[in-house]
Design a protein around this motif. Structure first.
Motif, PDB file in Angstrom:
ATOM      1  N   GLU A 101      43.585  28.068  42.087  1.00  0.00           N
ATOM      2  CA  GLU A 101      44.977  28.077  41.619  1.00  0.00           C
ATOM      3  C   GLU A 101      45.951  27.893  42.784  1.00  0.00           C
ATOM      4  OE1 GLU A 101      47.914  31.009  39.067  1.00  0.00           O
ATOM      5  OE2 GLU A 101      45.748  31.318  38.959  1.00  0.00           O
ATOM      6  N   VAL A 102      45.704  28.593  43.884  1.00  0.00           N
ATOM      7  CA  VAL A 102      46.557  28.471  45.065  1.00  0.00           C
ATOM      8  C   VAL A 102      46.437  27.060  45.640  1.00  0.00           C
ATOM      9  CG1 VAL A 102      46.935  29.302  47.430  1.00  0.00           C
ATOM     10  CG2 VAL A 102      46.465  30.933  45.584  1.00  0.00           C
ATOM     11  N   ARG A 103      45.229  26.535  45.689  1.00  0.00           N
ATOM     12  CA  ARG A 103      44.980  25.194  46.218  1.00  0.00           C
ATOM     13  C   ARG A 103      45.712  24.129  45.404  1.00  0.00           C
ATOM     14  NH1 ARG A 103      40.838  21.347  45.298  1.00  0.00           N
ATOM     15  NH2 ARG A 103      40.347  20.120  47.135  1.00  0.00           N
ATOM     16  N   GLU A 104      45.677  24.246  44.091  1.00  0.00           N
ATOM     17  CA  GLU A 104      46.364  23.282  43.226  1.00  0.00           C
ATOM     18  C   GLU A 104      47.878  23.330  43.442  1.00  0.00           C
ATOM     19  OE1 GLU A 104      45.109  20.762  41.427  1.00  0.00           O
ATOM     20  OE2 GLU A 104      43.182  21.394  42.268  1.00  0.00           O
ATOM     21  N   LEU A 105      48.427  24.524  43.613  1.00  0.00           N
ATOM     22  CA  LEU A 105      49.857  24.651  43.895  1.00  0.00           C
ATOM     23  C   LEU A 105      50.173  23.991  45.238  1.00  0.00           C
ATOM     24  CD1 LEU A 105      52.715  25.667  43.377  1.00  0.00           C
ATOM     25  CD2 LEU A 105      51.993  27.890  44.300  1.00  0.00           C
ATOM     26  N   ARG A 106      49.341  24.247  46.246  1.00  0.00           N
ATOM     27  CA  ARG A 106      49.548  23.645  47.555  1.00  0.00           C
ATOM     28  C   ARG A 106      49.508  22.119  47.470  1.00  0.00           C
ATOM     29  NH1 ARG A 106      45.915  21.047  50.331  1.00  0.00           N
ATOM     30  NH2 ARG A 106      44.237  22.485  49.865  1.00  0.00           N
ATOM     31  N   ILE A 145      46.990  31.519  52.684  1.00  0.00           N
ATOM     32  CA  ILE A 145      46.539  32.331  51.545  1.00  0.00           C
ATOM     33  C   ILE A 145      45.144  31.895  51.117  1.00  0.00           C
ATOM     34  CG2 ILE A 145      46.944  32.829  49.093  1.00  0.00           C
ATOM     35  CD1 ILE A 145      49.997  32.703  49.792  1.00  0.00           C
ATOM     36  N   GLU A 146      44.894  30.583  51.072  1.00  0.00           N
ATOM     37  CA  GLU A 146      43.558  30.095  50.736  1.00  0.00           C
ATOM     38  C   GLU A 146      42.526  30.673  51.700  1.00  0.00           C
ATOM     39  OE1 GLU A 146      43.187  25.745  49.835  1.00  0.00           O
ATOM     40  OE2 GLU A 146      45.362  25.766  50.085  1.00  0.00           O
ATOM     41  N   GLU A 147      42.839  30.639  52.997  1.00  0.00           N
ATOM     42  CA  GLU A 147      41.919  31.160  54.014  1.00  0.00           C
ATOM     43  C   GLU A 147      41.698  32.659  53.831  1.00  0.00           C
ATOM     44  OE1 GLU A 147      44.017  30.034  57.547  1.00  0.00           O
ATOM     45  OE2 GLU A 147      43.421  27.933  57.383  1.00  0.00           O
ATOM     46  N   HIS A 148      42.765  33.401  53.603  1.00  0.00           N
ATOM     47  CA  HIS A 148      42.650  34.854  53.444  1.00  0.00           C
ATOM     48  C   HIS A 148      41.854  35.227  52.195  1.00  0.00           C
ATOM     49  CE1 HIS A 148      44.933  36.207  56.864  1.00  0.00           C
ATOM     50  NE2 HIS A 148      45.928  35.380  56.555  1.00  0.00           N
ATOM     51  N   THR A 193      34.104  38.538  44.069  1.00  0.00           N
ATOM     52  CA  THR A 193      34.315  37.115  43.770  1.00  0.00           C
ATOM     53  C   THR A 193      35.686  36.852  43.152  1.00  0.00           C
ATOM     54  OG1 THR A 193      33.221  37.356  41.635  1.00  0.00           O
ATOM     55  CG2 THR A 193      31.851  36.657  43.505  1.00  0.00           C
ATOM     56  N   SER A 194      36.375  37.890  42.733  1.00  0.00           N
ATOM     57  CA  SER A 194      37.711  37.696  42.150  1.00  0.00           C
ATOM     58  C   SER A 194      38.662  37.055  43.160  1.00  0.00           C
ATOM     59  CB  SER A 194      38.275  39.022  41.643  1.00  0.00           C
ATOM     60  OG  SER A 194      38.330  39.973  42.689  1.00  0.00           O
ATOM     61  N   TYR A 195      38.441  37.308  44.460  1.00  0.00           N
ATOM     62  CA  TYR A 195      39.260  36.637  45.480  1.00  0.00           C
ATOM     63  C   TYR A 195      38.975  35.145  45.480  1.00  0.00           C
ATOM     64  CZ  TYR A 195      40.585  41.159  47.434  1.00  0.00           C
ATOM     65  OH  TYR A 195      41.099  42.409  47.611  1.00  0.00           O
ATOM     66  N   TYR A 196      37.706  34.778  45.389  1.00  0.00           N
ATOM     67  CA  TYR A 196      37.326  33.362  45.360  1.00  0.00           C
ATOM     68  C   TYR A 196      37.911  32.662  44.132  1.00  0.00           C
ATOM     69  CZ  TYR A 196      33.689  34.745  48.748  1.00  0.00           C
ATOM     70  OH  TYR A 196      32.997  35.229  49.820  1.00  0.00           O
ATOM     71  N   ASP A 197      37.976  33.397  43.029  1.00  0.00           N
ATOM     72  CA  ASP A 197      38.477  32.813  41.786  1.00  0.00           C
ATOM     73  C   ASP A 197      39.955  32.416  41.865  1.00  0.00           C
ATOM     74  OD1 ASP A 197      35.941  33.232  40.771  1.00  0.00           O
ATOM     75  OD2 ASP A 197      36.487  35.109  39.769  1.00  0.00           O
ATOM     76  N   LEU A 198      40.697  33.016  42.776  1.00  0.00           N
ATOM     77  CA  LEU A 198      42.123  32.700  42.932  1.00  0.00           C
ATOM     78  C   LEU A 198      42.364  31.460  43.798  1.00  0.00           C
ATOM     79  CD1 LEU A 198      43.488  36.311  43.559  1.00  0.00           C
ATOM     80  CD2 LEU A 198      43.757  34.931  41.485  1.00  0.00           C
ATOM     81  N   ILE A 199      41.358  31.069  44.564  1.00  0.00           N
ATOM     82  CA  ILE A 199      41.532  29.969  45.516  1.00  0.00           C
ATOM     83  C   ILE A 199      41.972  28.684  44.828  1.00  0.00           C
ATOM     84  CG2 ILE A 199      40.367  28.471  47.187  1.00  0.00           C
ATOM     85  CD1 ILE A 199      38.607  30.924  47.896  1.00  0.00           C
TER      86      ILE A 199
END
Length: 190
Positions: free
Chosen positions: A63-68, A41-44, A55-61
């Motif tokens: 949050e996903v990274r912290e969960l991972r 998901i981070e890569e996508h 940039t809204s896609y970049y802004d989600l990274i």
């Protein structure tokens, strides 16, 4: 209990003892599959941001990274050196090989798919071997690239118009680990 022949067999034995229902993956395995998907998901998100310019896609990274990272801490509570990052790359590589394998399978390339699936599982076993302290990583040392040698070989290949040279496949778990560590160096800032 009989001594395990290799990392794969040991991981399978440990997994068998953890399973409540032998047909289900253990909780840790389920968690590693979730972590693999979070890495994807981070890569996508990166590629979606780049492809769309949003940039809204970049802004989600983040949050996903912290969960991972939080989930990885459940599977890898303690580590030394770059084991954390190596582990992340082992899981990511395993997931990618599975995905490429399923694509090859859907194209009717069964043998190639089977090889990719086996390689994915080998990397997955290396992940567990590393994190269960089954691999002796004291023998793993950085081997400095010899740029002059690489240039000479590259030049010779160009002159001979030779086809691409296949890399030698590492043999054994430790050799595979060494090859992977070498490729993973310098991309490990968490």
């Amino acid at each position: 209990m009989k001594k395990a022949k290799d990392v794969k067999e040991f991981v399978e034995r440990i997994d068998a003892t953890k399973k409540v229902n032998p047909k289900d993956l253990s909780s840790d395995q389920d968690l590693t599959i979730a972590i693999m998907n979070l890495i994807s998901i981070e890569e996508h998100l990166v590629f979606s941001g780049a492809k769309t310019g949003k940039t809204s896609y970049y802004d989600l990274i983040e949050e996903v990274r912290e969960l991972r990272k939080t989930l990885m801490q459940k599977v890898i509570p303690q580590y030394e050196g770059e084991v954390w990052c190596i582990s992340k790359h082992l899981l990511a590589s395993s997931m990618r090989l599975m995905e490429v394998g399923t694509k090859q399978q859907s194209l009717g390339h069964q043998e190639e798919a089977y090889k990719l699936f086996n390689q994915a599982y080998e990397l997955y076993c290396l992940f567990w071997g590393l994190n269960m302290n089954m691999l002796n990583v004291e023998d793993v040392k950085w081997v400095e690239d010899k740029m002059d040698d690489i240039k000479k070989i590259s030049s010779r290949l160009e002159q001979e118009s030779a086809p691409v040279v296949k890399e030698e496949k590492p043999v054994g778990a430790l050799a595979k680990m060494k090859a992977f560590v070498r490729k993973a160096v310098d991309c490990c800032i968490e």
